[in-house]
Structures are given as structure tokens and as C-alpha cells.
Scaffold this active site. Structure first.
Site: not given
Ligand code: MRU
Length: 368
Positions: A109, A256, A266
Site C-alpha cells: 500500500r 496516513d 486520510n
Molecule cells: O484504508 P485504511 O483503513 O488503512 O485507512 C485508514 C485511515 O485513513 C485512518 O483514518 C488512518 O490510517 C488513521 S489510523 C490511526
């Protein structure tokens, strides 16, 4: 006193008393990483053992383990488990295998910086200790993976305290995606709600369901409701009405990757929440550890946004398709919220206020 070891251990016990906090661990014999399979929640709470590279890659890609800090913790343990399989190799061959596993895992990712951040920390252990030999490097790798996890726990506890200091009893808070203990170790954007509950405060949380993958519905509403937090699930397109109704005093979202100018990547839809909040005069805070701040990234335009399989929108949730098979589909997983829409960035080192370019830099300069 906020953030002394004694007060942090109290904070930790309070969160543990109502939340599931053991989402990632090393197996007792070090042969596997144990995770809660987040794709099964809320229908089942299943633990899964990951012991090979392909399963680790798939676990991240398919969101069995997800949330920026959780991915970093998982990557640290995984690199140690994989390295153990190569203990009989010469240092050169050991390092080559390590590099190749690292590169592959890093390609699972692209958006959350915590993945490459944790992988680089693990790699540094290998390169800095060449003269010590493979056996010694293996114990140092285990130490580093545990350190990444323990540091995250401490960072989350501090973030929970700083986040809670922004709220008062009875406040309504809108949140997007999942940034509780499943996505981190003890919670970032949603950790303060758990802490508030454990302290007898009443915070009314509105959780966006978070299309297209429903992390808000499946994970946030699960984590908060089982902890007894007053949580109301809404569809993403209902954010405006709850703000207009006067029910929202603040928005708390995760992150993120935070660029050096304060732009925040995010979960997709976060920028829409922030734009609406500006219209209604509601403050927006992004909460996350400094491991999510990428000072090498000047602004949001330089953040790579993950594009995911269109079938997540078209067919994933029911046995029959939800859209014509041939229809074109755009499925970005994240968006970037402009720093001008943010009131503050809550880190374990304190709350950073605008101007973010200057104040984020200060945060890192203070370390040296
Ligand atoms: O695709 P994801 O579920 O990994 O995305 C997560 C998010 O966007 C969260 O809000 C972010 O990682 C913050 S987690 C502390």
C-alpha cells in the site's frame, strides 16, 4: 500531571478496561505475527497467524490489518519473523533476502508513511550492525520491532490525553474512518472518546460510515459501542445535516501521511468533512503520531494516493452486484485535506497549531 510514566500507565489501564487493545502481537515462539482479522469485524472477532511474506503482503493489501500505525507495527514484527527463516545465511545473503522482502512488503500500500518508516527502521538495524553477525542482528531486530510497538502505545496514550483536553463533557464530535485501537495500538482520533468514557464523561460521537469500505460502520461503531461510548452511525452524506443541527462541536480525524506544510492525507472523504466544517465554523483536528509526519514530503500534491479495486464499490457487499458490471468506477482510498482547513494537529508531543510549516519543523528540530 499529564504524560508522566505513572499517569500514562493510569491512562493505559483506563482504555484497556473498555477496549480491545491486543490487535497485533508476536506469537510466543516468534514464528508468526498474530493479528485480529479486521475484514471479519463486526461479524466475528477472529485472530489470524501470519508467518510468510505473501500472507503478510495480502494481509495489508486486503485490509486484514489496516490503519497507518497498525501497518507500521505489523511490518516491524513481520520483518523479524521473515528474517528468522534466513538465520543460516551469510550476512550478505541475509541482507539481500531482507531487502527483497522489505521492498515487496513496502509495495502493498502506498499512502500511509508508517509502512516505509517502520521498514526503514528495521533495515537500519541490519545495516548498522553488520559486524555483529546474523544471530545478534536477529535479537536486535526483535528488540526494534517491540520498540516500534511500545513507542506507538506511548504515543497513542499521549495523543488520547491531548485530544481529550480539547473536549468538554456533553460535546458532540464527528469522526471519519477508523482510528481506534484496531488501527493503532490504543487509538488516536478515536482514543479520546474511549478515555472520556472510562472517566465518566459523556461525548456524543457521530461516526461516518466511511464509503466505500465502511471502516466507520464496521470498525468504529463496533469499537465504540462495545466500549459503551454514545455513538451514532451516519452515512457520509449526512455530515452536513448533523453539523447544521448544531450537534457537532469538533471533528476528529486520523492521518496516513502529513506533509511538511500540514496537508493531511486520510481516508477518502476526510477533506469533504473539513470543507463542510469550515462552512459551519466547526474546528477540525487531525490526530496521529509523529511517525505519520513526512517532513520529506513538501505538500499534499506529493502524496501518492492509493487506487483500489472498483469491485469494492460495485460488488463487494452483497451477493448480487450493486452497479452495472461495465460501468466505469474511480475508487481512491484517500484524499488530502488542505492544511488551511485544519485547526490543529494532535501529536504525542503536543497540539501543533498553524502556521503548520513552521510549527511542524519546530517539533522535529526540538529532537536535535
Ligand atoms: O484504508 P485504511 O483503513 O488503512 O485507512 C485508514 C485511515 O485513513 C485512518 O483514518 C488512518 O490510517 C488513521 S489510523 C490511526
Amino acid at each position: 500531571m499529564l504524560n508522566t510514566q505513572a499517569s500514562l500507565s493510569k491512562t493505559r489501564k483506563q482504555i484497556e478496561s473498555i477496549a480491545i487493545t491486543n490487535n497485533i502481537a508476536l506469537s510466543e515462539d516468534d514464528s508468526a505475527v498474530i493479528i485480529i482479522d479486521q475484514t471479519k469485524i463486526p461479524n466475528a472477532l477472529e485472530y489470524k497467524k501470519i508467518s510468510d511474506l505473501e500472507s503478510a503482503y495480502e494481509a495489508i493489501k486486503k485490509l486484514e490489518v489496516r490503519g497507518a500505525p497498525a501497518i507500521g507495527i505489523f511490518a516491524g514484527y513481520t520483518m523479524y519473523v521473515l528474517a528468522l527463516k534466513n538465520r543460516d545465511l551469510s550476512y550478505e545473503d541475509f541482507y539481500q533476502a531482507f531487502e527483497s522482502d522489505k521492498e515487496y512488503l513496502n509495495s502493498s500500500r502506498p499512502t500511509a508513511v508508517n509502512l516505509s518508516w517502520a521498514l526503514n527502521r528495521m533495515e537500519k538495524v541490519v545495516t548498522d550492525n553488520k559486524e555483529k553477525g546474523v544471530e545478534e542482528i536477529l535479537s536486535l531486530l526483535k528488540e526494534e520491532a517491540l520498540k516500534i510497538h511500545n513507542e506507538d502505545i506511548e504515543m497513542c496514550l499521549k495523543i488520547c490525553e491531548y485530544g481529550l483536553s480539547l473536549l468538554k463533557d456533553g460535546d458532540g464530535v464527528l469522526t471519519h474512518c477508523n482510528a481506534g485501537p484496531l488501527a493503532t495500538s490504543y487509538g488516536t482520533a478515536q482514543g479520546p472518546f474511549l478515555l472520556a468514557k472510562a472517566r465518566g464523561m459523556n461525548i456524543k460521537v457521530f461516526a461516518d460510515e466511511t464509503r466505500p469500505l465502511l471502516q466507520g460502520a464496521r470498525l468504529t461503531s463496533f469499537e465504540l459501542s462495545r466500549a459503551g461510548v454514545d455513538v451514532t452511525l451516519i452515512c457520509d452524506n449526512m455530515a452536513s445535516i448533523v453539523m447544521k443541527n448544531g450537534w457537532i462541536n469538533a471533528c476528529f480525524v486520523g492521518c496516513d501521511r502529513i506533509a511538511a506544510n500540514g496537508d493531511v492525507a486520510n481516508k477518502i472523504g476526510t477533506s469533504g468533512v473539513a470543507i463542510l466544517a469550515k462552512h459551519y465554523g466547526i474546528p477540525v483536528y487531525s490526530l496521529g503520531p509523529t511517525s505519520t509526519i513526512d517532513m520529506n514530503c513538501p505538500d499534499g500534491d506529493h502524496i501518492k494516493i492509493e487506487l483500489r479495486d472498483p469491485d469494492e464499490i460495485k460488488e463487494m457487499w452483497y451477493e448480487r452486484p450493486m452497479a452495472p458490471k461495465e460501468v466505469k468506477c474511480y475508487n481512491p482510498s484517500f484524499d488530502v485535506t488542505d492544511h488551511e482547513l485544519l485547526s490543529g494537529i494532535v501529536t504525542e508531543k503536543g497540539i501543533v497549531y498553524p502556521p503548520f510549516d513552521i510549527n511542524l519543523k519546530k517539533l522535529f528540530d526540538e529532537d536535535h
